[in-house]
Write an enzyme that holds these catalytic residues in place. Sequence first.
Site, short mmCIF file in Angstrom:
data_model
loop_
_atom_site.label_atom_id
_atom_site.label_comp_id
_atom_site.label_asym_id
_atom_site.label_seq_id
_atom_site.Cartn_x
_atom_site.Cartn_y
_atom_site.Cartn_z
N ARG A 134 -7.25 13.40 -47.34
CA ARG A 134 -6.73 12.61 -47.59
C ARG A 134 -6.47 12.71 -49.31
O ARG A 134 -6.95 13.86 -50.01
CB ARG A 134 -7.66 11.83 -48.16
CG ARG A 134 -8.63 11.20 -46.93
CD ARG A 134 -8.04 10.11 -45.47
NE ARG A 134 -8.35 9.55 -44.60
CZ ARG A 134 -7.90 10.24 -43.51
NH1 ARG A 134 -6.81 10.78 -43.54
NH2 ARG A 134 -8.39 9.53 -42.51
N HIS A 176 1.19 12.26 -43.59
CA HIS A 176 0.72 12.00 -42.83
C HIS A 176 0.51 12.41 -40.89
O HIS A 176 -0.08 11.61 -40.45
CB HIS A 176 0.13 10.61 -42.92
CG HIS A 176 -2.08 10.20 -42.78
ND1 HIS A 176 -2.55 10.35 -43.51
CD2 HIS A 176 -2.51 11.14 -41.93
CE1 HIS A 176 -3.38 10.22 -43.10
NE2 HIS A 176 -3.47 10.95 -42.03
P1 NDP Z 1 -16.42 15.63 -40.29
O1 NDP Z 1 -16.50 14.64 -40.50
O2 NDP Z 1 -16.39 16.39 -38.77
O3 NDP Z 1 -16.28 17.03 -40.81
C1 NDP Z 1 -16.26 16.58 -42.56
C2 NDP Z 1 -16.60 18.33 -42.29
O4 NDP Z 1 -17.38 17.59 -44.37
C3 NDP Z 1 -18.22 18.45 -42.50
O5 NDP Z 1 -18.68 19.81 -42.52
C4 NDP Z 1 -19.36 18.14 -43.78
O6 NDP Z 1 -20.56 18.66 -43.98
C5 NDP Z 1 -18.26 18.12 -44.88
N1 NDP Z 1 -18.80 17.61 -46.01
C6 NDP Z 1 -19.07 16.37 -46.12
N2 NDP Z 1 -18.77 15.63 -47.50
C7 NDP Z 1 -19.03 17.10 -47.74
C8 NDP Z 1 -19.58 17.31 -49.41
N3 NDP Z 1 -19.47 16.42 -50.69
N4 NDP Z 1 -20.02 19.21 -50.06
C9 NDP Z 1 -19.69 19.07 -48.78
N5 NDP Z 1 -19.06 19.25 -47.82
C10 NDP Z 1 -18.83 18.03 -47.12
O7 NDP Z 1 -14.53 15.40 -39.92
P2 NDP Z 1 -13.58 15.88 -39.15
O8 NDP Z 1 -13.48 17.31 -39.16
O9 NDP Z 1 -13.79 15.22 -37.88
O10 NDP Z 1 -12.45 15.39 -40.32
C11 NDP Z 1 -12.36 15.36 -41.55
C12 NDP Z 1 -11.25 14.82 -42.29
O11 NDP Z 1 -9.98 14.93 -41.74
C13 NDP Z 1 -11.18 12.96 -41.02
O12 NDP Z 1 -12.56 12.84 -42.81
C14 NDP Z 1 -9.82 12.72 -42.18
O13 NDP Z 1 -9.83 12.59 -44.09
C15 NDP Z 1 -8.91 14.05 -42.62
N6 NDP Z 1 -8.27 13.97 -41.50
C16 NDP Z 1 -6.93 14.51 -41.64
C17 NDP Z 1 -5.39 13.78 -40.74
C18 NDP Z 1 -4.57 14.05 -40.69
O14 NDP Z 1 -3.65 13.97 -40.23
N7 NDP Z 1 -3.58 14.74 -41.78
C19 NDP Z 1 -6.40 13.39 -39.03
C20 NDP Z 1 -7.77 13.49 -39.24
C21 NDP Z 1 -8.84 13.66 -40.28
P3 NDP Z 1 -21.33 18.75 -42.59
O15 NDP Z 1 -21.01 20.15 -41.61
O16 NDP Z 1 -22.65 19.72 -43.58
O17 NDP Z 1 -21.74 17.61 -42.31
C1 OXD Z 2 -7.52 10.77 -38.85
C2 OXD Z 2 -6.39 9.98 -39.78
O1 OXD Z 2 -8.37 10.28 -39.97
O2 OXD Z 2 -5.32 10.77 -38.70
O3 OXD Z 2 -7.48 10.73 -38.21
O4 OXD Z 2 -5.81 10.80 -40.95
#
Ligand code: NDP
Ligand code: OXD
Length: 310
Positions: free
Chosen positions: A225, A273
């Site tokens: 993000r 994006h």
């Molecule tokens: P997940 O929920 O599967 O993974 C999130 C990861 O971040 C986990 O490992 C989590 O830790 C870690 N995390 C969360 N908060 C913290 C913190 N405070 N400190 C350290 N680590 C933290 O999410 P996804 O992998 O599915 O997606 C991640 C993000 O990617 C989405 O939220 C979205 O914003 C973005 N995204 C962007 C896209 C794009 O096109 N640009 C498309 C899809 C997603 P833990 O393992 O301990 O829970």
């Molecule tokens: C998602 C994105 O969160 O597209 O899937 O950013």
Amino acid sequence: MAVLLSTRLEAMEAWREALLASDPTLAIRMFPDAGDPAAIEAAVVWTAHDMAELRRYPNLRLIVSMGAGVDHLLRPPGPPPGIPVARLVDRMLTSQMGEWVLLNVLRFHRQDLDYRAQQAAALWHELPAPVTAEAPIGILGMGELGTHAAGLLRGLGFPVLGWSRRPKQVPGVAMFHGAEGLSGMVGQARMLVCLLPLTPQTRGIVDARLLAQLPRGAFLINGARGAHVVDADLLAALADGQVAGAALDVFAPEPLPAAHPFWSHPRVVMTPHAASITIPSSAAPQVVENIHRARAGQPLLNLVDFAAGY
Ligand code: NDP
Ligand code: OXD
């Protein structure tokens, strides 16, 4: 009962068709034509939908994000109290993000910004050979997307470091967690990939302090993000060479205003994006499964943890 769909007009029909392909008996309402508010049992929504609007539906029992991220659903006023929110965990979303991360890691690792600049100047000049085994990649966020990207990078021979909120083991990845683990990981990363959810704890995490901890001349790749990055701090780090380049897919705000310095920065590579785009036909079966589960009072898939914020 009916399902409310709310997304960009051009994506609405594909979502409707995909949901009906999974369950032809669903009644679909395309926002703003919601019909009888009492008939809406589930809302499948993307970033522009106003959470206050969802309070109009007295029988709503499920909200689904059309993406992996849910920050748009959780920001104030948030979902109606007591209504669960599910997100997408989708094979095609995950693999697209893996490709985008690889594209940019290889772009920077293989000195592509420099070679493109040399080409523009008709300059024939060989740069030192990059050594993959000596280029550690740090991944902030080792969830669905981060873990998959780590596997791809490992497959190419990059050392991979990962950072999560809770302690976690990922084969072949040096894992760090929590606030105390962050600097240990960042200090070793030749490239830093951000795949975190946007939460109060992660907003602005890529700031001057964190960028200063990277080895000099490191690269930033942000597919998560825009609000994870403090733009002014990144621009300053690029200007003094602390950061040698950045690949950015996400911005605050989106679309990024035309006057923003990222657009014309020679060391910034941008995509709108588009790193990973939800494909409704791939995502719809899990949405339908969740609608069926909500009706039957069964545990839901890919539920958002409100306390953790993702
Ligand atoms: P997940 O929920 O599967 O993974 C999130 C990861 O971040 C986990 O490992 C989590 O830790 C870690 N995390 C969360 N908060 C913290 C913190 N405070 N400190 C350290 N680590 C933290 O999410 P996804 O992998 O599915 O997606 C991640 C993000 O990617 C989405 O939220 C979205 O914003 C973005 N995204 C962007 C896209 C794009 O096109 N640009 C498309 C899809 C997603 P833990 O393992 O301990 O829970
Ligand atoms: C998602 C994105 O969160 O597209 O899937 O950013």
